[in-house]
Design a protein around this motif. Structure first.
Motif, PDB file in Angstrom:
ATOM      1  N   HIS A   3       0.823  -1.214   0.000  1.00  0.00           N
ATOM      2  CA  HIS A   3       0.000   0.000   0.000  1.00  0.00           C
ATOM      3  C   HIS A   3       0.857   1.265   0.000  1.00  0.00           C
ATOM      4  CE1 HIS A   3       0.759  -0.647   4.274  1.00  0.00           C
ATOM      5  NE2 HIS A   3       0.541   0.641   4.445  1.00  0.00           N
ATOM      6  N   LEU A   4       2.091   1.200   0.491  1.00  0.00           N
ATOM      7  CA  LEU A   4       2.967   2.372   0.441  1.00  0.00           C
ATOM      8  C   LEU A   4       3.342   2.726  -0.995  1.00  0.00           C
ATOM      9  CD1 LEU A   4       5.355   1.647   3.442  1.00  0.00           C
ATOM     10  CD2 LEU A   4       3.445   3.255   3.350  1.00  0.00           C
ATOM     11  N   PHE A   5       3.616   1.704  -1.811  1.00  0.00           N
ATOM     12  CA  PHE A   5       3.936   1.953  -3.218  1.00  0.00           C
ATOM     13  C   PHE A   5       2.696   2.443  -3.970  1.00  0.00           C
ATOM     14  CE2 PHE A   5       7.240  -1.162  -2.076  1.00  0.00           C
ATOM     15  CZ  PHE A   5       8.333  -0.361  -2.331  1.00  0.00           C
ATOM     16  N   TYR A   6       1.535   1.909  -3.598  1.00  0.00           N
ATOM     17  CA  TYR A   6       0.290   2.345  -4.217  1.00  0.00           C
ATOM     18  C   TYR A   6       0.051   3.829  -3.943  1.00  0.00           C
ATOM     19  CZ  TYR A   6      -4.732   2.775  -4.952  1.00  0.00           C
ATOM     20  OH  TYR A   6      -5.954   3.198  -5.361  1.00  0.00           O
ATOM     21  N   LEU A  51      14.402   8.463  -1.718  1.00  0.00           N
ATOM     22  CA  LEU A  51      14.763   7.374  -0.812  1.00  0.00           C
ATOM     23  C   LEU A  51      14.673   6.011  -1.500  1.00  0.00           C
ATOM     24  CD1 LEU A  51      13.106   8.547   2.514  1.00  0.00           C
ATOM     25  CD2 LEU A  51      15.532   8.607   1.887  1.00  0.00           C
ATOM     26  N   LEU A  52      13.682   5.837  -2.355  1.00  0.00           N
ATOM     27  CA  LEU A  52      13.570   4.590  -3.116  1.00  0.00           C
ATOM     28  C   LEU A  52      14.764   4.417  -4.043  1.00  0.00           C
ATOM     29  CD1 LEU A  52      11.832   2.116  -3.823  1.00  0.00           C
ATOM     30  CD2 LEU A  52      10.713   3.534  -5.554  1.00  0.00           C
ATOM     31  N   LEU A  54      17.786   5.760  -3.673  1.00  0.00           N
ATOM     32  CA  LEU A  54      18.979   5.502  -2.865  1.00  0.00           C
ATOM     33  C   LEU A  54      19.007   4.073  -2.339  1.00  0.00           C
ATOM     34  CD1 LEU A  54      19.314   8.850  -0.865  1.00  0.00           C
ATOM     35  CD2 LEU A  54      20.781   8.017  -2.713  1.00  0.00           C
ATOM     36  N   ALA A  55      17.840   3.550  -1.953  1.00  0.00           N
ATOM     37  CA  ALA A  55      17.777   2.164  -1.482  1.00  0.00           C
ATOM     38  C   ALA A  55      18.141   1.196  -2.603  1.00  0.00           C
ATOM     39  CB  ALA A  55      16.388   1.857  -0.941  1.00  0.00           C
ATOM     40  N   LEU A  56      17.667   1.452  -3.807  1.00  0.00           N
ATOM     41  CA  LEU A  56      18.018   0.591  -4.946  1.00  0.00           C
ATOM     42  C   LEU A  56      19.505   0.691  -5.277  1.00  0.00           C
ATOM     43  CD1 LEU A  56      14.945   1.150  -7.283  1.00  0.00           C
ATOM     44  CD2 LEU A  56      15.530  -0.920  -6.024  1.00  0.00           C
ATOM     45  N   LEU A  57      20.041   1.891  -5.230  1.00  0.00           N
ATOM     46  CA  LEU A  57      21.464   2.080  -5.491  1.00  0.00           C
ATOM     47  C   LEU A  57      22.308   1.366  -4.439  1.00  0.00           C
ATOM     48  CD1 LEU A  57      23.636   3.524  -7.211  1.00  0.00           C
ATOM     49  CD2 LEU A  57      23.456   5.433  -5.608  1.00  0.00           C
ATOM     50  N   PHE A  58      21.936   1.497  -3.176  1.00  0.00           N
ATOM     51  CA  PHE A  58      22.651   0.837  -2.095  1.00  0.00           C
ATOM     52  C   PHE A  58      22.575  -0.678  -2.240  1.00  0.00           C
ATOM     53  CE2 PHE A  58      22.718  -0.996   2.212  1.00  0.00           C
ATOM     54  CZ  PHE A  58      23.998  -0.609   2.589  1.00  0.00           C
ATOM     55  N   GLY A  59      21.405  -1.190  -2.574  1.00  0.00           N
ATOM     56  CA  GLY A  59      21.240  -2.632  -2.774  1.00  0.00           C
ATOM     57  C   GLY A  59      22.106  -3.152  -3.918  1.00  0.00           C
ATOM     58  N   CYS A  60      22.167  -2.412  -4.993  1.00  0.00           N
ATOM     59  CA  CYS A  60      23.016  -2.816  -6.127  1.00  0.00           C
ATOM     60  C   CYS A  60      24.489  -2.788  -5.743  1.00  0.00           C
ATOM     61  CB  CYS A  60      22.758  -1.911  -7.324  1.00  0.00           C
ATOM     62  SG  CYS A  60      21.168  -2.173  -8.102  1.00  0.00           S
ATOM     63  N   CYS A  61      24.892  -1.780  -4.975  1.00  0.00           N
ATOM     64  CA  CYS A  61      26.291  -1.700  -4.531  1.00  0.00           C
ATOM     65  C   CYS A  61      26.644  -2.861  -3.611  1.00  0.00           C
ATOM     66  CB  CYS A  61      26.551  -0.376  -3.820  1.00  0.00           C
ATOM     67  SG  CYS A  61      26.568   1.045  -4.926  1.00  0.00           S
ATOM     68  N   VAL A  62      25.735  -3.237  -2.724  1.00  0.00           N
ATOM     69  CA  VAL A  62      25.983  -4.370  -1.827  1.00  0.00           C
ATOM     70  C   VAL A  62      26.106  -5.661  -2.624  1.00  0.00           C
ATOM     71  CG1 VAL A  62      24.930  -5.793  -0.012  1.00  0.00           C
ATOM     72  CG2 VAL A  62      24.959  -3.310   0.215  1.00  0.00           C
ATOM     73  N   CYS A  63      25.234  -5.865  -3.584  1.00  0.00           N
ATOM     74  CA  CYS A  63      25.305  -7.072  -4.428  1.00  0.00           C
ATOM     75  C   CYS A  63      26.593  -7.101  -5.247  1.00  0.00           C
ATOM     76  CB  CYS A  63      24.093  -7.147  -5.351  1.00  0.00           C
ATOM     77  SG  CYS A  63      22.567  -7.545  -4.507  1.00  0.00           S
TER      78      CYS A  63
END
Length: 74
Positions: A3-6, A51-52, A54-63
């Protein structure tokens, strides 16, 4: 969580579709927006996208770091 994305998507349609809004209520018969409320909604929605991203960028960097340094188990 869904529901947050909605609400982020629907809020984007509501907020960005009238950018820039009419803040002048003196014009008779024309729809206007409260400036404080509109800017709050605008920046809250924009901050959600920032924020979305940055979270995706951070996740890609961690992977990427996990793959480079061999931390991922096969």
């Amino acid at each position: 969580m869904f529901h947050l994305f909605y609400f982020l998507f629907i809020g984007s349609v509501w907020v960005y579709s009238i950018y820039p809004p009419n803040y002048n209520q003196a014009v008779a018969g024309d729809v206007y927006c409260n400036k404080t409320l509109y800017l709050f909604a605008f920046w809250t929605t924009t901050l959600g996208y920032i924020l979305l991203g940055l979270a995706l960028l951070f996740g890609c960097c961690v992977c990427l770091c996990a793959c480079i340094f061999g931390l991922a188990k096969d």
